[in-house]
Design an enzyme around this catalytic site. Structure first.
Site, PDB file in Angstrom:
ATOM      1  N   CYS A  69     -16.040  39.313  61.013  1.00 23.26           N
ATOM      2  CA  CYS A  69     -14.888  39.497  60.134  1.00 23.26           C
ATOM      3  C   CYS A  69     -14.272  38.130  59.870  1.00 23.26           C
ATOM      4  O   CYS A  69     -13.651  37.545  60.761  1.00 23.26           O
ATOM      5  CB  CYS A  69     -13.864  40.438  60.770  1.00 23.26           C
ATOM      6  SG  CYS A  69     -12.399  40.671  59.754  1.00 23.26           S
ATOM      7  N   HIS A 166     -24.145  42.240  53.290  1.00 24.12           N
ATOM      8  CA  HIS A 166     -23.412  42.281  52.023  1.00 24.12           C
ATOM      9  C   HIS A 166     -24.371  42.492  50.860  1.00 24.12           C
ATOM     10  O   HIS A 166     -25.482  41.948  50.844  1.00 24.12           O
ATOM     11  CB  HIS A 166     -22.639  40.979  51.806  1.00 24.12           C
ATOM     12  CG  HIS A 166     -21.469  40.820  52.711  1.00 24.12           C
ATOM     13  ND1 HIS A 166     -20.224  41.301  52.412  1.00 24.12           N
ATOM     14  CD2 HIS A 166     -21.369  40.260  53.951  1.00 24.12           C
ATOM     15  CE1 HIS A 166     -19.398  41.026  53.416  1.00 24.12           C
ATOM     16  NE2 HIS A 166     -20.070  40.395  54.357  1.00 24.12           N
ATOM     17  N   GLU A 215     -15.529  47.659  51.890  1.00 24.91           N
ATOM     18  CA  GLU A 215     -16.070  47.348  53.207  1.00 24.91           C
ATOM     19  C   GLU A 215     -16.561  48.610  53.914  1.00 24.91           C
ATOM     20  O   GLU A 215     -15.891  49.646  53.880  1.00 24.91           O
ATOM     21  CB  GLU A 215     -15.013  46.649  54.064  1.00 24.91           C
ATOM     22  CG  GLU A 215     -14.581  45.295  53.524  1.00 24.91           C
ATOM     23  CD  GLU A 215     -13.803  44.500  54.554  1.00 24.91           C
ATOM     24  OE1 GLU A 215     -14.265  44.418  55.702  1.00 24.91           O
ATOM     25  OE2 GLU A 215     -12.735  43.962  54.206  1.00 24.91           O
ATOM     26  N   CYS A 224     -11.702  40.126  51.814  1.00 27.37           N
ATOM     27  CA  CYS A 224     -12.791  40.198  52.788  1.00 27.37           C
ATOM     28  C   CYS A 224     -13.371  38.794  52.924  1.00 27.37           C
ATOM     29  O   CYS A 224     -13.967  38.271  51.974  1.00 27.37           O
ATOM     30  CB  CYS A 224     -13.866  41.187  52.334  1.00 27.37           C
ATOM     31  SG  CYS A 224     -15.307  41.268  53.437  1.00 27.37           S
ATOM     32  N   GLY A 227     -17.125  38.698  52.867  1.00 24.71           N
ATOM     33  CA  GLY A 227     -17.502  39.069  51.503  1.00 24.71           C
ATOM     34  C   GLY A 227     -17.329  37.916  50.535  1.00 24.71           C
ATOM     35  O   GLY A 227     -18.143  37.718  49.623  1.00 24.71           O
TER      36      GLY A 227
END
Length: 286
Positions: A69, A166, A215, A224, A227
Site C-alpha cells: 500500500c 494492477h 482497489e 492509490c 496504483g
C-alpha cells in the site's frame, strides 16, 4: 490518517498484541457506520528480518490482508516519527515481499522507494492464456471483454505488479469513466487469480495524468499510491509519458518518478506525497 484522501486506521502492534484480531473484527474496525471507518488498516510490528527497522501489514476494509500500500507507507513513516518509535530517517520497512525505504522530507511530504515494478506474469499473478494481446511501444496490452456496451467491448490493459497486482487502462475522460461498473469486473476477472486493482488513467500531457483506481477489497478510493506508480510505469512503457509525472487523484496529488529499464533491469519507482494525521483515539472491540 490519510494520504491524498486514501484513509487508514494505523495501529501500534509493538506495544500491544493485536495478533488475535479476526477478519470479521478488521471489517468492523473499517466499517464507516459501525466502526472507525477506513479504506485500509495498517498494523505496525517489530521487524522479522535484520535489514529492516519495522514491519507493517495491510488489511483492506473487507478484512483481507494484502501485500502493499503506497499511500499507507507514507502514513506509516509519519506515524513512526511522530510517535518517536524511531528517530531514523530514512527508515527501512518490511512488507509482504520486500523492504521499502521511506524518508520524511523537510516540507512535510514523504518520499518512498517503492522498488522495481514486476512484469513477469507468474509473479503478478496474471494468466494471459486465451487473452488477446497487442504491442504498444514497449508495453504489451491485453484485451479483457468486460466493457459496458451491449455485447461487451475489450478494455486494453497494461498489467504489472508494484508488490500488488494492477491492471491499467487509458480513458478519454477519467471523470466519466465507468469505474463503478467495470472496476469490480476487472478486479474479479479470472485472468487474475488473486484479483487485481483496476486503474483508469487519463493522460493530460507527457508529465501529468488523472487517475481513478478501483482497489481490490476496498472499492474505489480517493487515491492509490501503488496504483499511481503502476499507471505511470505503464504510461511510460506505452510511450505516452515522461518521468517524473504528476498524478492527480480525487484526494490530492502525487509525484511519481521512474527511470525505466536499464541494461535489462527495471529500476525503482520513487513516489512522493502527503501524509496527514486526522485524529487519535481508542476503540474497544466487542
Amino acid at each position: 490518517m490519510h494520504g491524498a484522501g486514501n484513509d487508514f486506521i494505523v495501529l501500534n502492534g509493538i506495544d500491544q498484541d493485536l495478533s488475535v484480531i479476526t477478519k470479521e473484527q478488521w471489517r468492523q474496525l473499517a466499517h464507516r457506520q459501525f466502526g472507525i471507518g477506513a479504506d485500509q488498516i495498517l498494523l505496525i510490528e517489530k521487524a522479522t528480518r535484520s535489514d529492516a527497522d519495522f514491519r507493517y501489514r495491510i488489511f483492506n476494509s473487507d478484512g483481507g490482508e494484502v501485500e502493499q500500500c503506497g499511500n499507507g507507507s507514507r502514513c506509516f513513516v509519519r506515524y513512526v516519527l511522530d510517535k518517536k518509535l524511531s528517530s531514523k530517517n530514512p527508515l527501512r520497512v518490511e512488507v509482504a515481499h520486500t523492504v521499502l525505504t521511506l524518508q520524511a522530507l523537510p516540507d512535510g511530504q514523504v518520499q518512498v522507494d517503492m522498488g522495481a515494478p514486476i512484469f513477469e506474469h507468474e509473479r503478478i499473478p496474471f494468466r494471459a492464456e486465451n487473452v488477446a494481446s497487442k504491442i504498444e511501444f514497449h508495453e504489451t496490452l491485453y484485451a479483457l471483454p468486460i466493457g459496458s456496451n451491449p455485447g461487451g467491448h475489450d478494455d486494453w490493459i497494461g498489467v504489472l505488479s508494484m508488490g500488488n497486482p494492477h491492471a491499467i487502462q487509458v480513458v478519454i475522460d477519467v471523470d466519466s469513466a465507468p469505474v463503478a461498473h467495470e472496476g469490480p469486473r476487472i478486479e474479479s476477472h479470472p485472468a487474475f487469480p488473486k484479483r487485481v486493482n483496476a486503474g483508469f488513467m487519463q493522460v493530460l500531457n507527457r508529465n501529468a495524468i488523472k487517475l481513478r483506481v478501483y482497489e481490490r477489497g476496498a472499492g474505489e478510493t480517493l487515491a492509490c499510491g501503488t496504483g499511481a506508480c503502476a499507471a505511470v510505469v505503464s504510461g511510460i512503457r506505452r510511450g505516452l509519458l515522461d518521468s517524473p509525472v504528476r498524478v492527480q487523484t480525487r484526494g490530492g496529488e502525487l509525484s511519481i518518478a521512474w527511470p525505466g529499464v536499464r541494461d535489462g533491469i527495471a529500476q525503482s519507482v520513487i513516489m512522493t506525497g502527503p501524509a496527514t494525521t486526522v485524529f487519535e483515539g481508542e476503540f474497544t472491540l466487542p
